[in-house]
Enzyme design. Structure first.
Site, short mmCIF file in Angstrom:
data_model
loop_
_atom_site.label_atom_id
_atom_site.label_comp_id
_atom_site.label_asym_id
_atom_site.label_seq_id
_atom_site.Cartn_x
_atom_site.Cartn_y
_atom_site.Cartn_z
N ARG A 44 151.34 -59.17 -56.87
CA ARG A 44 150.04 -58.84 -57.32
C ARG A 44 149.58 -57.39 -57.39
NH1 ARG A 44 146.40 -62.93 -55.46
NH2 ARG A 44 145.96 -61.47 -53.68
N TYR A 65 128.50 -48.41 -73.36
CA TYR A 65 129.24 -49.53 -74.09
C TYR A 65 128.43 -50.73 -73.93
CZ TYR A 65 133.41 -52.35 -75.02
OH TYR A 65 134.14 -53.27 -75.44
N ASP A 125 132.25 -43.10 -67.77
CA ASP A 125 133.18 -44.07 -68.83
C ASP A 125 133.72 -42.75 -69.61
OD1 ASP A 125 134.55 -45.52 -70.96
OD2 ASP A 125 133.07 -46.71 -70.92
N LYS A 179 142.13 -48.16 -75.30
CA LYS A 179 141.95 -47.18 -76.67
C LYS A 179 143.23 -46.22 -76.77
CE LYS A 179 138.49 -49.81 -76.80
NZ LYS A 179 137.22 -49.62 -76.37
#
Ligand SMILES: *Cc1c(COP(=O)(O)O)cnc(C)c1O
Length: 387
Positions: free
Chosen positions: A50, A103, A176, A201
């Site tokens: 993990r 956002y 961000d 993105k």
């Protein structure tokens, strides 16, 4: 051995792997440890899949180099990177200052999750001065969350100054940096504590893979973010990490083309009679241009413009007439996209008059002349209904 036992062992890796240009994509939840002592030796061994295997480790190392970070953590989406970083840093009784232009899903997370956990959330005008912002912060403020430029309205905040003032008061800063993509702007070099990206993105670049990253300036914060990921139990797949690493290899050339075509199209839009205003930090007349040219190495392909005020039907006619631009959220892929912004601006506390209905464009890798012709056809459709 019986077939049952043989089938469990058959085909297992028997020697060193051939060396390819990219890292191997290892698939594995269980990791086989060499000795009893290594089973619990988390400092020297990966003991469980993990936490990431070869491709995830390569991506983290590459991003740490790009961002100038002491550590980078990966998340299953950009939104998870933001929520994960905020949860790792904040506790009940803290206050967070959040730029009003963030956002939109971040706002939802702050309102629905952080508030329910006893964190006070205060939105501030991204156009307020760094001095007013930090001087006005209460003693409970632990973190300022920024997004520069805002991905709909493109406000440029003076991040180096905010980081400097916040640091003097013991307040952390996180931004961000999806627009800057780790390349056009390097938050950590400007004293920001945590740089977050939706790798979905530009790093992905192909509109087909979700992932987020948080890069920390100091080892102490990097460890805190890492613990957050462990506590939440998040993991990203080796295939997806590999796709992001592949995207990084061509990020500079793609961004240069997105940026150049975007600026050409923004300049052309300025000359069209139906257009009221442009929101693009690389345009000299844009209010945030001075900060952009001081701090950023370039522009990506994302910007907005306002149409002259007109009924909604005319705005829809503009969008519906576009053939090369897809109508869709997200950005950073090879394709051009357009959206109207109005519904997303409704939730804001400090929305401005943008001069008319705001359209956001992502300029892809198509021929810019053909994109302009497509936009012109959209503007003709708009003009027929705008009256
Ligand atoms: C898309 C986006 C995100 C979220 O990324 P996902 O991978 O879609 O969760 C965060 N911030 C900005 C500015 C974005 O455009």
């Amino acid at each position: 051995m019986s077939d049952e036992t043989r089938l469990i062992r058959a085909g297992a890796l028997s020697g060193p792997l051939a060396k390819t240009v990219g890292p191997p994509i290892q698939k594995g939840s269980t990791v086989l440890l060499p000795t009893a002592a290594s089973l619990y030796d988390d400092d020297n061994y990966v003991t469980y899949g993990r936490s990431g295997l070869s491709a995830q480790a390569s991506l983290r190392a590459a991003l740490a180099e790009l961002e100038g970070a002491s550590g980078v953590t990966l998340y299953p989406s950009g939104m998870a990177a933001i929520s994960g970083a905020l949860l790792a840093v904040l506790k009940a009784g803290d206050e967070i200052l959040v730029a009003d232009n963030v956002y939109k899903p971040v706002r939802r997370f702050c309102d629905h999750v952080l508030r329910s956990f006893g964190v006070k959330v205060t939105y501030y005008d991204p156009l307020s001065s760094p001095e007013d912002l930090v001087a006005g912060a209460s003693g409970a403020v632990r973190l300022i969350f920024l997004e520069t430029p805002g991905s709909l309205t493109f406000e440029m905040q003076d991040l180096p100054r905010i980081a400097e003032l916040a640091r003097a008061r013991g307040i952390l800063t996180a931004t961000d940096n999806t627009w800057g993509a780790g390349l056009l702007f390097k938050p950590l070099e400007h004293a920001i504590d945590i740089s977050i990206q939706a790798l979905t993105k530009y790093v992905s670049g192909h509109s087909d893979t979700f992932m987020g990253s948080a890069a920390a300036r100091e080892p102490r914060l990097a460890r805190l973010l890492e613990e957050g990921v462990i506590n939440m139990g998040w993991a990203v797949s080796g295939e997806d990490a590999y796709a992001m690493l592949r995207g990084l290899r061509t990020l500079p050339v793609r961004l240069a083309r997105h940026g150049e075509s975007g600026l050409d199209i923004a300049r052309w839009l300025q000359t069209q009679p139906e257009v009221a205003a442009l929101y693009h930090p690389a345009l000299p007349e844009f209010p945030g241009h001075a900060i952009w040219s001081r701090d950023f190495k370039g522009a990506c392909g994302l910007f907005s413009f306002a149409l002259n005020p007109a009924p909604d039907a005319a705005v829809d006619a503009f969008l519906d007439a576009l053939k090369l631009f897809g109508l869709g959220f997200s950005w950073g892929g090879f394709e051009s996209l357009a959206i109207s912004c109005a519904p997303q601006l409704k939730v804001r506390n400090f929305a401005k008059d943008y001069g008319g209905p705001l359209i956001r464009l992502h300029i892809g890798l198509e021929d810019p002349e053909e994109l302009m012709a497509d936009l012109r056809a959209g503007l003709d459709a708009y003009a027929r209904l705008a009256g």
